[in-house]
Design a protein around this motif. Structure first.
Motif, short mmCIF file in Angstrom:
data_model
loop_
_atom_site.label_atom_id
_atom_site.label_comp_id
_atom_site.label_asym_id
_atom_site.label_seq_id
_atom_site.Cartn_x
_atom_site.Cartn_y
_atom_site.Cartn_z
N GLY A 111 9.05 -7.31 -10.14
CA GLY A 111 8.33 -6.32 -9.35
C GLY A 111 7.51 -6.94 -8.24
N ARG A 112 7.05 -6.07 -7.36
CA ARG A 112 6.12 -6.48 -6.32
C ARG A 112 5.34 -5.26 -5.85
N LEU A 113 4.17 -5.52 -5.32
CA LEU A 113 3.28 -4.47 -4.82
C LEU A 113 2.95 -4.77 -3.37
N THR A 114 3.20 -3.79 -2.51
CA THR A 114 2.85 -3.91 -1.10
C THR A 114 2.08 -2.67 -0.66
N THR A 115 1.45 -2.77 0.50
CA THR A 115 0.71 -1.65 1.07
C THR A 115 0.70 -1.79 2.59
N HIS A 116 0.34 -0.74 3.25
CA HIS A 116 0.01 -0.82 4.67
C HIS A 116 -0.92 0.35 4.98
N VAL A 117 -1.61 0.25 6.12
CA VAL A 117 -2.58 1.27 6.50
C VAL A 117 -2.29 1.70 7.93
N LEU A 118 -2.18 3.02 8.10
CA LEU A 118 -1.99 3.59 9.43
C LEU A 118 -3.22 4.41 9.79
N ASP A 119 -3.74 4.20 10.99
CA ASP A 119 -4.88 4.95 11.50
C ASP A 119 -4.31 6.19 12.19
N THR A 120 -4.35 7.32 11.50
CA THR A 120 -3.73 8.54 12.04
C THR A 120 -4.56 9.15 13.18
N ALA A 121 -5.85 8.83 13.25
CA ALA A 121 -6.67 9.33 14.36
C ALA A 121 -6.31 8.65 15.66
N LYS A 122 -5.93 7.38 15.58
CA LYS A 122 -5.58 6.62 16.78
C LYS A 122 -4.07 6.51 16.99
N GLY A 123 -3.30 6.89 15.96
CA GLY A 123 -1.85 6.82 16.08
C GLY A 123 -1.30 5.41 16.11
N ARG A 124 -1.91 4.50 15.32
CA ARG A 124 -1.44 3.12 15.31
C ARG A 124 -1.80 2.45 13.98
N PRO A 125 -1.23 1.28 13.73
CA PRO A 125 -1.58 0.55 12.51
C PRO A 125 -3.06 0.19 12.49
N ALA A 126 -3.63 0.13 11.29
CA ALA A 126 -5.04 -0.23 11.12
C ALA A 126 -5.12 -1.74 10.88
N ALA A 127 -5.37 -2.49 11.92
CA ALA A 127 -5.46 -3.96 11.81
C ALA A 127 -6.87 -4.37 11.43
N GLY A 128 -6.98 -5.40 10.60
CA GLY A 128 -8.27 -5.95 10.23
C GLY A 128 -9.00 -5.20 9.13
N LEU A 129 -8.28 -4.43 8.33
CA LEU A 129 -8.89 -3.67 7.24
C LEU A 129 -8.78 -4.45 5.93
N LYS A 130 -9.92 -4.68 5.30
CA LYS A 130 -9.96 -5.43 4.04
C LYS A 130 -9.49 -4.54 2.88
N ILE A 131 -8.69 -5.15 1.98
CA ILE A 131 -8.16 -4.47 0.79
C ILE A 131 -8.38 -5.38 -0.41
N VAL A 132 -8.87 -4.81 -1.51
CA VAL A 132 -9.04 -5.56 -2.75
C VAL A 132 -8.26 -4.84 -3.84
N LEU A 133 -7.52 -5.61 -4.64
CA LEU A 133 -6.74 -5.07 -5.74
C LEU A 133 -7.38 -5.46 -7.06
N TYR A 134 -7.55 -4.47 -7.95
CA TYR A 134 -8.09 -4.70 -9.29
C TYR A 134 -7.07 -4.27 -10.33
N ARG A 135 -6.99 -5.00 -11.42
CA ARG A 135 -6.26 -4.56 -12.61
C ARG A 135 -7.27 -3.81 -13.46
N VAL A 136 -6.90 -2.62 -13.93
CA VAL A 136 -7.82 -1.75 -14.65
C VAL A 136 -7.39 -1.66 -16.11
N SER A 137 -8.35 -1.84 -17.02
CA SER A 137 -8.12 -1.68 -18.45
C SER A 137 -9.36 -1.00 -19.02
N GLY A 138 -9.24 0.29 -19.34
CA GLY A 138 -10.41 1.04 -19.79
C GLY A 138 -11.44 1.10 -18.68
N ASN A 139 -12.66 0.65 -18.97
CA ASN A 139 -13.72 0.60 -17.96
C ASN A 139 -13.81 -0.76 -17.28
N SER A 140 -12.89 -1.64 -17.58
CA SER A 140 -12.91 -2.99 -17.03
C SER A 140 -12.03 -3.09 -15.79
#
Length: 121
Positions: free
Chosen positions: A7-36
């Motif tokens: 498997g693999r996980l990818t993402t991207h962000v589009l700025d719909t207000a400006k009609g273009r890709p959202a460059a320079g946006l920070k993303i953090v991924l967490y693994r979730v287990s219960g409240n952890s």
């Protein structure tokens, strides 16, 4: 081009207000287990609004519950728009599950006052 097994996980962000890709946006991924929450990856979108590499792949990819946090407020403020204080949208968490070894693509469509997501391809 052959795709590696697993498997693999990818993402991207589009700025719909400006009609273009959202460059320079920070993303953090967490693994979730219960409240952890355990931080597993961090990236910043490139000029195409994508991460330079998958957030998870190969041996790092495991099925389970995850949460992507998009730091939309920092991105929106940097864009110079006239925004309220506090921002309507700041950090956007998207919690989702990955049940099989497959490609999961979780994009974000963003504007200062709304967002949407879906399982992409």
């Amino acid at each position: 081009m052959t795709q590696a097994a697993g498997g693999r996980l990818t993402t991207h962000v589009l700025d719909t207000a400006k009609g273009r890709p959202a460059a320079g946006l920070k993303i953090v991924l967490y693994r979730v287990s219960g409240n952890s929450h355990r931080k597993t990856a961090e990236a910043v979108t490139n000029s195409d609004g994508r991460c330079d590499a998958p957030l998870l792949e190969g041996e790092a990819f495991q099925t389970g519950q995850y949460e992507l946090v998009f730091f939309a407020g920092d991105y929106l403020k940097a864009g110079g728009a006239d925004l309220p204080d506090p921002l309507f949208l700041d950090q956007i968490p998207i919690r989702f599950g990955m049940a099989q070894q497959a490609h999961y693509h979780v994009p974000l469509l963003l504007s200062p006052f709304g967002y949407s997501t879906y399982r992409g391809s």
